[in-house]
Design an enzyme around this catalytic site. Structure first.
Site, short mmCIF file in Angstrom:
data_model
loop_
_atom_site.label_atom_id
_atom_site.label_comp_id
_atom_site.label_asym_id
_atom_site.label_seq_id
_atom_site.Cartn_x
_atom_site.Cartn_y
_atom_site.Cartn_z
N THR A 47 0.85 -1.19 0.00
CA THR A 47 0.00 0.00 0.00
C THR A 47 0.89 1.24 0.00
OG1 THR A 47 -0.15 0.38 2.40
CG2 THR A 47 -1.58 -1.33 1.47
N CYS A 48 0.28 2.38 0.21
CA CYS A 48 1.04 3.63 0.16
C CYS A 48 2.01 3.79 1.32
CB CYS A 48 0.08 4.82 0.12
SG CYS A 48 -0.88 5.00 1.62
N ALA A 195 -7.50 2.20 -7.58
CA ALA A 195 -8.46 2.29 -6.49
C ALA A 195 -8.31 3.59 -5.70
CB ALA A 195 -8.28 1.09 -5.55
N TYR A 196 -7.07 4.04 -5.50
CA TYR A 196 -6.84 5.29 -4.77
C TYR A 196 -7.41 6.48 -5.53
CZ TYR A 196 -4.25 5.52 -0.40
OH TYR A 196 -3.91 5.53 0.91
#
Length: 440
Positions: A47-48, A195-196
């Protein structure tokens, strides 16, 4: 089978290192299973602000070899020194693997505690592994249980009830920095179509923003805006959109980042301030853009520092649910681990009984007396197996299932077969079309 995880997150190392480690993350699971005989399953959660690898190996003796194999693969894919990679990851084993993933999925380990985006990322990580055929049966159960725990936390506590997320906190920061806090008048350029980016679009709409343009270096902008609204940009129209923008938001993590020199040239005659929000772990915007006149740069680190704290009561309730779910999962897993051993013992015993009954029938025929003998023997075998079966469950509950298996092999020569390690994608009930639409 033994579960373990390698964990590198915002809580332990800087985000730049996390970003570097995650280069090539999409190839890791398949490469690890192909090149290593000791890694029987792998799921990658990138993830980020975190890079985590969940693995499964046949037994505890192979654990260090499995870890080394994954570290070597990460080093090769990321280009980082193997020693640096090894130091960057914390290794979880035993119940800690379960407890950590459940906490992550519930948002308890997030930079914005209680954020809900991570639950979807955990679910998609499993789906991806199932598609690629790298998700072992043990990992499938682990990730499915983590997703259920996240739902329980959301339904039974107020954690995350404010709807906070990394994106929402970033937009709140941008609002505070802007001379005009009215989003209905702002021109926004979004980089990325994953998605983000979708979550960003939704939150911008909620704040009244209607002038949103989307750029994708992979050419997916047209399809993205077709279902979400906005204006698709290409390489030719991007400069003008950036020149006119009030806010630009990076969500892609692609290799084509916006360089400071290029941004300065494009906005030379703009005459108005720009807020650049970089939510990509590998940076969509050159960090030097924050040094340009009239440009404010917000990063994931900015979000982490500004994230509000959840109420203590909600955190306590959520933690209790996570701990309870993790304990239950471990108990069930340990009990399940001796099922094959119990079946093997029963099969061995019944085979011995059947062989003896064949001798009785060969000598005396299928008489009523032979049937009575068989009935008595089967009843005796059932009674004899009762205590070993109960002890198997007790030992499993105490984490001693391996001792039970070893005893069977030592006393009876029974080889307990391990269940099939991998769950092929074709056998897994996943919605592949949904996955493709979410990752586009």
């Amino acid at each position: 089978m033994v579960l373990f995880s390698l964990v590198a997150t915002h809580a332990d190392i800087d985000l730049e290192t996390v970003a570097q480690l995650s280069n090539g993350s999409s190839e890791l699971a398949s490469a690890a299973l192909t090149d290593s005989s000791v890694v029987s399953g792998a799921v990658v959660l990138a993830t980020c602000n975190r890079y985590e690898v969940y693995g499964e190996t046949a037994n505890g003796a192979d654990l260090e070899a499995a870890r080394s194999a994954l570290v070597s693969q990460i080093s090769e894919l990321s280009g980082l020194n193997e020693q640096l990679v090894s130091r960057s990851f914390a290794t979880h084993t035993g119940p800690d693997v379960t407890r950590h993933l459940f906490a992550v999925s519930a948002g308890l380990d997030s930079a914005v505690v209680g954020e809900r985006e991570i639950a979807g990322q955990v679910r998609r990580a499993l789906i991806t592994a199932q598609q690629e055929g790298t998700a072992s049966s043990g990992l499938v159960r682990l990730f499915q249980a983590a997703s259920k725990t996240a739902k329980d936390v959301g339904a039974q506590t107020a954690l995350g009830s404010r709807g906070l997320s990394i994106v929402s906190v970033a937009l709140d920061l941008a609002t505070d920095l802007a001379e005009n806090d009215d989003w209905t008048t702002k021109k926004v350029v979004v980089f990325g179509t994953g998605a983000y980016a979708g979550a960003t679009m939704s939150l911008l709409r909620e704040r009244g923003c209607t002038d949103i343009s989307v750029y994708s270096s992979s050419g997916r902008a047209e399809g993205f805006v077709a279902t979400r609204g906005g204006t698709a940009l290409d390489a030719d129209t991007l400069p003008a959109a950036v020149a006119a923008a009030d806010v630009m938001i990076g969500c892609s993590g692609s290799d084509n980042r916006v360089e400071a020199a290029d941004l300065a040239r494009v906005r030379a005659n703009s005459g108005k301030p720009l807020i650049a929000i970089d939510l990509a772990l590998t940076h969509d915007f050159d960090p030097a853009v924050g040094e340009l006149d009239g440009v404010e740069l917000l990063t994931l680190e900015s979000v982490r520092l500004a994230a509000p704290q959840e109420q203590a009561e909600s955190l306590s309730q959520a933690s209790a649910i996570v701990n309870g779910a993790a304990t239950s999962f471990e108990s069930e897993r340990e009990a399940r681990s001796v099922d094959t051993a119990i079946v093997a013992l029963r099969r061995h015993t019944m085979n011995v009984l059947d062989a003896e009954m064949e001798k009785v029938r060969a000598r005396h025929g299928c008489t009523a007396a032979a049937e009575e003998v068989e009935f008595a023997l089967r009843r005796m075998v059932k009674q004899l197996l009762h205590i070993p079966t109960v002890r198997a469950r007790e030992l499993a509950a105490n984490g001693q299932q391996d001792d039970y298996v070893a005893a069977l092999e030592a006393l009876y020569g029974i080889q307990v077969e391990q269940p099939q390690a991998a769950a092929p994608a074709s056998e897994c009930p996943v919605d592949h079309e949904q996955l493709r639409s979410e990752s586009a």
